[in-house]
Design a protein around this motif. Sequence first.
Motif, PDB file in Angstrom:
ATOM      1  N   ASP A 157       2.637   1.672  -3.407  1.00 28.34           N
ATOM      2  CA  ASP A 157       1.683   2.161  -4.403  1.00 28.34           C
ATOM      3  C   ASP A 157       1.375   3.645  -4.199  1.00 28.34           C
ATOM      4  OD1 ASP A 157       1.474  -0.223  -5.789  1.00 28.34           O
ATOM      5  OD2 ASP A 157      -0.318  -0.883  -4.703  1.00 28.34           O
ATOM      6  N   ARG A 158       1.263   4.063  -2.962  1.00 25.03           N
ATOM      7  CA  ARG A 158       0.967   5.471  -2.675  1.00 25.03           C
ATOM      8  C   ARG A 158       2.120   6.375  -3.105  1.00 25.03           C
ATOM      9  NH1 ARG A 158       0.651   7.116   3.156  1.00 25.03           N
ATOM     10  NH2 ARG A 158       0.022   4.952   3.281  1.00 25.03           N
ATOM     11  N   PHE A 159       3.355   5.952  -2.835  1.00 24.60           N
ATOM     12  CA  PHE A 159       4.506   6.777  -3.190  1.00 24.60           C
ATOM     13  C   PHE A 159       4.777   6.772  -4.688  1.00 24.60           C
ATOM     14  CE2 PHE A 159       5.722   5.780   1.332  1.00 24.60           C
ATOM     15  CZ  PHE A 159       5.417   7.035   1.808  1.00 24.60           C
ATOM     16  N   PHE A 183       2.402   6.711  -7.084  1.00 28.10           N
ATOM     17  CA  PHE A 183       1.008   6.806  -7.526  1.00 28.10           C
ATOM     18  C   PHE A 183       0.857   6.895  -9.035  1.00 28.10           C
ATOM     19  CE2 PHE A 183       2.448  11.072  -6.697  1.00 28.10           C
ATOM     20  CZ  PHE A 183       1.950  11.819  -7.744  1.00 28.10           C
ATOM     21  N   ARG A 184       1.826   7.430  -9.732  1.00 24.77           N
ATOM     22  CA  ARG A 184       1.706   7.527 -11.191  1.00 24.77           C
ATOM     23  C   ARG A 184       1.874   6.172 -11.867  1.00 24.77           C
ATOM     24  NH1 ARG A 184       5.055  13.100 -12.100  1.00 24.77           N
ATOM     25  NH2 ARG A 184       3.474  14.436 -11.153  1.00 24.77           N
ATOM     26  N   GLU A 185       2.575   5.261 -11.226  1.00 22.40           N
ATOM     27  CA  GLU A 185       2.794   3.930 -11.774  1.00 22.40           C
ATOM     28  C   GLU A 185       1.933   2.863 -11.109  1.00 22.40           C
ATOM     29  OE1 GLU A 185       5.504   5.774 -10.590  1.00 22.40           O
ATOM     30  OE2 GLU A 185       6.104   6.526 -12.544  1.00 22.40           O
ATOM     31  N   ALA A 186       1.191   3.231 -10.087  1.00 21.87           N
ATOM     32  CA  ALA A 186       0.416   2.269  -9.292  1.00 21.87           C
ATOM     33  C   ALA A 186      -0.739   1.706 -10.095  1.00 21.87           C
ATOM     34  CB  ALA A 186      -0.085   2.938  -8.025  1.00 21.87           C
ATOM     35  N   PRO A 187      -1.177   0.513  -9.796  1.00 20.19           N
ATOM     36  CA  PRO A 187      -0.573  -0.374  -8.788  1.00 20.19           C
ATOM     37  C   PRO A 187       0.680  -1.048  -9.331  1.00 20.19           C
ATOM     38  CG  PRO A 187      -2.439  -1.470  -9.789  1.00 20.19           C
ATOM     39  CD  PRO A 187      -2.371  -0.081 -10.386  1.00 20.19           C
ATOM     40  N   SER A 198       0.821  -1.205   0.000  1.00 24.99           N
ATOM     41  CA  SER A 198       0.000   0.000   0.000  1.00 24.99           C
ATOM     42  C   SER A 198       0.860   1.262   0.000  1.00 24.99           C
ATOM     43  CB  SER A 198      -0.920  -0.016   1.226  1.00 24.99           C
ATOM     44  OG  SER A 198      -1.592   1.202   1.365  1.00 24.99           O
ATOM     45  N   HIS A 199       1.897   1.272   0.831  1.00 19.45           N
ATOM     46  CA  HIS A 199       2.785   2.436   0.897  1.00 19.45           C
ATOM     47  C   HIS A 199       3.547   2.617  -0.413  1.00 19.45           C
ATOM     48  CE1 HIS A 199       2.255   3.779   5.033  1.00 19.45           C
ATOM     49  NE2 HIS A 199       2.241   2.515   5.397  1.00 19.45           N
TER      50      HIS A 199
END
Length: 51
Positions: free
Chosen positions: A32-34, A36-40, A29-30
């Motif tokens: 993915d949050r950091f 965010f442009r490439e998440a998930p 989760s962390h």
Amino acid sequence: MRAQDAQLICEINASEPAQLEGLKNVAQSHLDRFAFREAPLSSNWNDKTTS
């Protein structure tokens, strides 16, 4: 955590299997949050047990 050319190695130690699953979810989760442009982000968890 260790960064390599094409991957991030993250070692998580837990006393219980259920705790390990929770910690993996928090780490994912962390990340993915950091990122965010490439998440998930894709991940490949390799669980190792010690006795």
